[in-house]
Design an enzyme around this catalytic site. Structure first.
Site, mmCIF file in Angstrom:
data_model
loop_
_atom_site.group_PDB
_atom_site.id
_atom_site.type_symbol
_atom_site.label_atom_id
_atom_site.label_comp_id
_atom_site.label_asym_id
_atom_site.label_seq_id
_atom_site.Cartn_x
_atom_site.Cartn_y
_atom_site.Cartn_z
ATOM 1 N N ASN A 49 -23.435 41.889 -18.538
ATOM 2 C CA ASN A 49 -23.287 40.977 -19.668
ATOM 3 C C ASN A 49 -23.152 39.558 -19.105
ATOM 4 O O ASN A 49 -22.184 39.263 -18.412
ATOM 5 C CB ASN A 49 -22.032 41.399 -20.459
ATOM 6 C CG ASN A 49 -21.733 40.477 -21.634
ATOM 7 O OD1 ASN A 49 -22.471 39.526 -21.893
ATOM 8 N ND2 ASN A 49 -20.645 40.763 -22.338
ATOM 9 N N LYS A 53 -22.668 36.916 -20.755
ATOM 10 C CA LYS A 53 -21.786 36.122 -21.637
ATOM 11 C C LYS A 53 -22.383 34.724 -21.855
ATOM 12 O O LYS A 53 -23.608 34.586 -21.929
ATOM 13 C CB LYS A 53 -20.366 36.081 -21.058
ATOM 14 C CG LYS A 53 -19.786 37.494 -20.902
ATOM 15 C CD LYS A 53 -18.297 37.541 -20.854
ATOM 16 C CE LYS A 53 -17.829 38.991 -20.881
ATOM 17 N NZ LYS A 53 -16.391 39.151 -20.896
ATOM 18 N N HIS A 64 -18.226 43.532 -29.322
ATOM 19 C CA HIS A 64 -17.577 43.127 -28.073
ATOM 20 C C HIS A 64 -16.239 42.476 -28.420
ATOM 21 O O HIS A 64 -16.105 41.871 -29.485
ATOM 22 C CB HIS A 64 -18.475 42.147 -27.307
ATOM 23 C CG HIS A 64 -17.986 41.917 -25.908
ATOM 24 N ND1 HIS A 64 -16.946 41.064 -25.620
ATOM 25 C CD2 HIS A 64 -18.359 42.471 -24.729
ATOM 26 C CE1 HIS A 64 -16.712 41.096 -24.315
ATOM 27 N NE2 HIS A 64 -17.552 41.939 -23.756
ATOM 28 N N GLU A 88 -13.465 49.012 -23.218
ATOM 29 C CA GLU A 88 -13.084 47.805 -22.464
ATOM 30 C C GLU A 88 -11.727 47.295 -22.940
ATOM 31 O O GLU A 88 -11.654 46.647 -23.996
ATOM 32 C CB GLU A 88 -14.091 46.670 -22.703
ATOM 33 C CG GLU A 88 -15.473 46.934 -22.201
ATOM 34 C CD GLU A 88 -16.220 45.617 -21.942
ATOM 35 O OE1 GLU A 88 -16.897 45.551 -20.924
ATOM 36 O OE2 GLU A 88 -16.104 44.669 -22.744
ATOM 37 N N ILE A 134 -10.289 42.137 -19.161
ATOM 38 C CA ILE A 134 -11.584 41.453 -19.095
ATOM 39 C C ILE A 134 -11.451 40.131 -18.337
ATOM 40 O O ILE A 134 -10.551 39.338 -18.598
ATOM 41 C CB ILE A 134 -12.163 41.228 -20.513
ATOM 42 C CG1 ILE A 134 -12.566 42.576 -21.119
ATOM 43 C CG2 ILE A 134 -13.349 40.271 -20.483
ATOM 44 C CD1 ILE A 134 -13.092 42.499 -22.542
ATOM 45 N N GLY A 183 -13.054 43.905 -15.704
ATOM 46 C CA GLY A 183 -12.577 43.698 -14.338
ATOM 47 C C GLY A 183 -13.386 44.395 -13.256
ATOM 48 O O GLY A 183 -13.037 44.291 -12.075
ATOM 49 N N ALA A 204 -19.411 41.819 -16.167
ATOM 50 C CA ALA A 204 -19.836 40.443 -16.445
ATOM 51 C C ALA A 204 -19.533 39.519 -15.279
ATOM 52 O O ALA A 204 -20.391 39.257 -14.427
ATOM 53 C CB ALA A 204 -19.185 39.936 -17.733
ATOM 54 N N SER A 205 -18.283 39.020 -15.193
ATOM 55 C CA SER A 205 -17.995 37.907 -14.287
ATOM 56 C C SER A 205 -18.304 38.193 -12.822
ATOM 57 O O SER A 205 -18.736 37.285 -12.100
ATOM 58 C CB SER A 205 -16.531 37.456 -14.446
ATOM 59 O OG SER A 205 -15.662 38.555 -14.445
HETATM 60 O O1 G3P Z 1 -18.896 43.040 -21.477
HETATM 61 C C1 G3P Z 1 -18.327 43.139 -20.208
HETATM 62 C C2 G3P Z 1 -17.095 42.375 -20.094
HETATM 63 O O2 G3P Z 1 -16.368 42.127 -21.218
HETATM 64 C C3 G3P Z 1 -16.295 42.617 -18.878
HETATM 65 O O3 G3P Z 1 -16.094 41.359 -18.342
HETATM 66 O O4 G3P Z 1 -15.832 39.756 -16.536
HETATM 67 O O5 G3P Z 1 -14.245 41.668 -16.764
HETATM 68 O O6 G3P Z 1 -16.590 42.089 -16.019
HETATM 69 P P1 G3P Z 1 -15.669 41.211 -16.833
#
Ligand code: G3P
Length: 232
Positions: free
Chosen positions: A13, A15, A97, A145, A150, A185, A206-207
């Protein structure tokens, strides 16, 4: 530009991070395509809406919009219609989400509209009970999630293994046809391996990729973690 089919093991993602927007979104999607073909682990990508079409044009890996509204094509303004996504080569949509929550009734309608178009729906849920409720709507996949993890770099599969196991057990018990992803995470290959070993089909991340200075290497690492878990 794949429609229907199985949910990828790893969905990235992007984002609305600046680091993963514009031309960079296409670059990241191309990396995902290469990593997918080099490792045999399926990767998908969910770019920001402004980048989504050009990404879907550029790559063959599954591309998802980050949100869709339960509205048909026609006189509607400022919505993302499931009815039009197939025309643009999208594989489906993320729904609900935690950064783009929806009413339960709207999620159900969007799931049915996507299904009617032969597209995938991936419904996010913040807890195991919510994951069960989401599964009862019959989406392609539920993505568990916990919002508090997150963006923290602390993986749900390490910090909350029992909750991942519970979400998997509840969803599989009620709807064995619905895939289960987990996310929040996820940062390393080991995090992905653990998620799959806990029973998830894959991860939403994502990140760790979107903000990485070496995103291709990070994707390779995540794919290697998945490969270790599925014995490839
Ligand atoms: O959609 C995936 C997301 O919400 C997780 O974010 O940055 O923790 O991988 P992250």
């Amino acid at each position: 530009m794949m429609m229907g089919g199985e949910v990828p093991r790893i969905i990235i993602n992007l984002k609305l991070y600046r680091e993963s927007s514009g031309p960079r979104a296409v670059e990241l999607a191309r990396h995902a395509e290469e990593v997918s073909s080099e490792t045999g682990i399926s990767l998908g990508i969910a770019p920001a809406l402004l980048d989504a079409w050009r990404v879907a044009e550029a790559v063959e890996v599954p591309v998802y919009v980050q949100h869709a509204d339960p509205v048909p094509a026609g006189p509607h303004t400022g919505h993302v219609s499931p009815s039009l996504l197939g025309d643009y080569g999208f594989s489906g949509a993320l729904l609900n989400h935690s950064e783009r929550r929806m009413l339960l009734a709207d999620i159900g309608r969007a799931v049915r509209m996507l299904e009617g178009e032969g597209l995938q729906s991936i419904v996010c849920a913040g807890g195991p009970g919510e994951a069960l409720a989401a599964a009862s709507l019959g989406p392609t996949a539920v993505a568990f999630e916990p919002p508090e993890l997150i963006g923290t770099g602390v993986s749900v599969s390490r910090a909350r293994p029992e909750a991942v196991g519970e979400a998997v057990r509840l969803v599989r018990g009620a709807r064995p046809d619905v895939a289960v992803l987990c996310g929040a995470g996820v940062s390393s290959g080991e995090d992905v391996r653990r998620a799959i070993e806990l029973g998830a089909d894959g991860v939403l991340v994502a990140s760790a990729v979107a903000k990485s200075s070496r995103p291709r290497e990070k994707m390779m690492e995540l794919a290697a973690g998945a490969a270790a878990a599925v014995g490839r």
